[in-house]
Design a protein around this motif. Structure first.
Motif, PDB file in Angstrom:
ATOM      1  N   VAL A  18      45.616  38.574  31.698  1.00  0.00           N
ATOM      2  CA  VAL A  18      45.466  38.753  33.145  1.00  0.00           C
ATOM      3  C   VAL A  18      45.954  37.508  33.875  1.00  0.00           C
ATOM      4  CG1 VAL A  18      43.506  40.279  32.776  1.00  0.00           C
ATOM      5  CG2 VAL A  18      43.092  37.871  33.228  1.00  0.00           C
ATOM      6  N   PRO A  19      46.360  37.646  35.147  1.00  0.00           N
ATOM      7  CA  PRO A  19      46.825  36.477  35.904  1.00  0.00           C
ATOM      8  C   PRO A  19      45.732  35.429  36.060  1.00  0.00           C
ATOM      9  CG  PRO A  19      47.420  38.528  37.018  1.00  0.00           C
ATOM     10  CD  PRO A  19      46.468  38.899  35.929  1.00  0.00           C
ATOM     11  N   LEU A  20      46.112  34.169  35.927  1.00  0.00           N
ATOM     12  CA  LEU A  20      45.136  33.088  36.050  1.00  0.00           C
ATOM     13  C   LEU A  20      44.674  32.886  37.485  1.00  0.00           C
ATOM     14  CD1 LEU A  20      46.640  30.426  33.599  1.00  0.00           C
ATOM     15  CD2 LEU A  20      44.760  32.015  33.181  1.00  0.00           C
ATOM     16  N   PHE A  21      45.454  33.364  38.481  1.00  0.00           N
ATOM     17  CA  PHE A  21      45.006  33.230  39.871  1.00  0.00           C
ATOM     18  C   PHE A  21      43.891  34.211  40.192  1.00  0.00           C
ATOM     19  CE2 PHE A  21      48.489  36.388  40.243  1.00  0.00           C
ATOM     20  CZ  PHE A  21      47.797  37.427  40.841  1.00  0.00           C
ATOM     21  N   HIS A  22      43.719  35.232  39.355  1.00  0.00           N
ATOM     22  CA  HIS A  22      42.675  36.238  39.550  1.00  0.00           C
ATOM     23  C   HIS A  22      41.337  35.652  39.092  1.00  0.00           C
ATOM     24  CE1 HIS A  22      40.437  39.991  38.621  1.00  0.00           C
ATOM     25  NE2 HIS A  22      41.121  40.479  39.636  1.00  0.00           N
ATOM     26  N   SER A  23      40.248  36.086  39.702  1.00  0.00           N
ATOM     27  CA  SER A  23      38.937  35.526  39.360  1.00  0.00           C
ATOM     28  C   SER A  23      38.612  35.727  37.883  1.00  0.00           C
ATOM     29  CB  SER A  23      37.836  36.138  40.236  1.00  0.00           C
ATOM     30  OG  SER A  23      37.844  37.553  40.139  1.00  0.00           O
ATOM     31  N   LEU A  24      39.015  36.866  37.305  1.00  0.00           N
ATOM     32  CA  LEU A  24      38.765  37.106  35.888  1.00  0.00           C
ATOM     33  C   LEU A  24      39.551  36.125  35.028  1.00  0.00           C
ATOM     34  CD1 LEU A  24      37.638  38.782  33.518  1.00  0.00           C
ATOM     35  CD2 LEU A  24      39.563  40.364  33.835  1.00  0.00           C
TER      36      LEU A  24
END
Length: 534
Positions: free
Chosen positions: A245-251
């Motif tokens: 998942v993208p690192l900018f996403h909270s997950l």
């Protein structure tokens, strides 16, 4: 009897319990007095987030922190790189509290920028790589971006952003002076001066129903969030985690920080490819995989997947997993799926373990330790098990309000998640849908997620989305958007008949639109606002 002392005692008990889980996970290791003193000094100078990489480097300087498309980097190397970036920015006049925005895919440059900014005591803004130019400019203006770090591919997209302190390229092919690599090349081995303020991070909401909002969050001062996670999911120290998942996403960001705490290796790539991810899981003998549901679906669509004896955790979040996809994942990968429910605003609230999902594949599990989840009616009163209501969450990781003003509704200290759901008698939570997506057709209430789950069980349907549209006779009617699997064919009547066999008559979509793909953002959520409502 309850009161302040009871609350303090419960908090202290949860902190001790969480510390015990950290010990059992293998995070804590014997340290020399010198290293321990250096860790304390780093914490004092840069705060928890700014010192996180330094602490990891002091604990295991040669351990592999990340593997990206350029190869491995150790904790020690990443610490030196972020020191160099921070020192270079401070020499160029960057002050604590300055707004540093990061528009990067998953690679080492993201780490360099994030930890460099944290060591400067900056206000860190993580931008979504899926934003268009106008949306990006609006968000940057609202959040007060003073310095921008971006990948070369986003040069045109970010051209409209006014950045007083300039731009620095992270991932790039052309050399230049305004790059993170240049700052790192200038490294003189002197750490940046301690900032006057602690860093603050702003993670943007997904923007699935409108303009993305900035959710501000300060450094955590508690072990309870880690304990809540480790109490459900068997993460262990010095393992390998594949983060798709993208690192900018909270997950993605939370898992990057978790890998740092654990001293584990995080395998990352700039873009997701299902075959590459499966190959990487095997090549790196990953013990954990972090995905959003659409990524898991793409992996399963490739056909038979050979077992992974070393894979112990598939951690899913970001959007609804759904019972159908959950069953397929459990059948292929075994009892290793963990389904997390939360949001940018409330962090995580519940986690479904493999045992939960085996019993109820459509659930999102029971409440994690340290959190409170209540189901309330429109008057704010609790409802009994089995009765749908609005979901409210409380924990020590709630956000501090939207940066542009406003906040979520709060009842008795609990924050609205924006979802409607219900508990079963075993305490497992089920998400019925978004409270702003409920469709009332002919007086009957329908949540699109239930219809979507039914549609996605069809053997010829790859994915589906359902919305409500205006209707003269019924007020609203259901419209479904269906993606058919390659080589298969369906008619609208086929789709309606399939749903009619499984759900009540009023839940059968009256409109069926076949489409090649559903519009999604960079973190995999369907952008329903872009679906045709005419």
């Amino acid at each position: 009897m309850t009161g302040p002392l009871t609350g303090l005692a419960r908090r202290a008990g949860l902190e001790l319990w969480s510390a015990g889980l950290l010990l059992r996970s293998g995070v804590v290791q014997p340290l020399s007095p010198g290293r321990l003193a250096a860790m304390i000094k780093a914490l004092n100078n840069y705060g928890l987030m700014g010192a996180g990489m330094t602490i990891a480097a002091l604990r295991d300087p040669g351990g592999v922190a990340i593997i990206d498309e350029l190869g491995p980097l150790s904790f020690g190397e990443l610490d030196r790189r972020s020191d160099a970036v921070a020192a270079g920015w401070r020499r160029r006049g960057l002050q604590p509290g300055t707004g540093v925005a990061v528009l990067c895919r998953n690679h080492r440059g993201f780490y360099d920028a994030v930890f460099g900014a944290a060591k400067c005591g900056a206000r860190l803004i993580l931008l979504n790589t899926g934003f268009g130019p106008d949306q990006l400019a609006d968000v940057a203006d609202r959040e007060g971006v003073d310095l921008l770090v971006h990948d070369e591919e986003f040069t045109d997209t970010a051209a409209g952003i006014d950045v007083p302190m300039g731009r620095f390229l992270a991932w790039h092919t052309d050399s230049g002076t305004d790059t993170l690599d240049q700052l790192i090349a200038e490294d003189c081995g002197v750490p940046p001066p301690p900032p006057r303020t602690r860093p603050k991070i702003i993670i943007l909401t997904s923007g699935t129903t409108g303009t993305p909002k900035g959710a501000a969050r300060s450094e955590p001062h508690s072990l309870i969030p880690v304990g809540g996670l480790f109490g459900k999911v068997p993460f262990r120290a010095r393992q390998v985690t594949e983060c798709a998942v993208p690192l900018f996403h909270s997950l993605g960001f939370s898992q990057a920080m978790m890998a740092l705490v654990l001293g584990s290796t995080l395998v990352i790539r700039r873009t997701f490819d299902p075959r590459t991810t499966l190959d990487s899981l095997r090549a790196n003998r990953a013990t954990a995989l972090i995905v959003v549901p659409i990524m898991l679906r793409r992996m399963l669509e490739l056909g038979p997947v050979e077992p992974f004896s070393h894979l112990r955790i598939i951690f899913v979040g970001g959007s609804q997993l759904g019972a159908g996809l959950c069953r397929r994942a459990l059948a292929v990968f075994g009892p290793v799926v963990y389904n997390m429910y939360g949001s940018t605003e409330v962090a995580f609230a519940t986690i479904a373990t493999p045992d939960d999902l085996a019993a109820e594949p459509g659930c999102v599990g029971t409440v994690v330790a340290g959190s409170v989840v209540r189901i309330l009616d429109t008057a704010g009163a609790p409802v009994p098990a089995g009765t749908p209501g609005r979901i409210f969450v409380g924990n020590v990781m709630q956000f501090e309000g939207y940066t542009g003003g406003g906040a979520k509704e709060v009842v008795d200290g609990l924050l609205s998640s924006g979802d409607v759901g219900h508990f079963d008698l075993a305490g497992r939570l089920f998400i019925d849908g978004r409270d702003d997506e409920m469709v009332i057709s002919g007086g009957e209430k329908v949540f699109p997620s239930e219809v979507e789950d039914a549609l996605e069980r069809h053997p010829d349907i790859a994915e589906a989305a359902v919305i409500g549209v205006d209707d003269v006779e019924f007020g609203q009617r259901l419209r479904s958007f269906v993606v058919v699997k390659p080589g298969r064919s369906l008619t609208a009547d086929d789709v309606k008949a399939y749903v009619a066999q499984r759900l009540a008559r009023f839940k059968v979509p009256r409109d069926v639109v076949f489409t090649a793909a559903l519009p999604r953002n960079a973190s995999g959520k369907v952008l329903k606002r872009l679906l045709d409502r005419s």
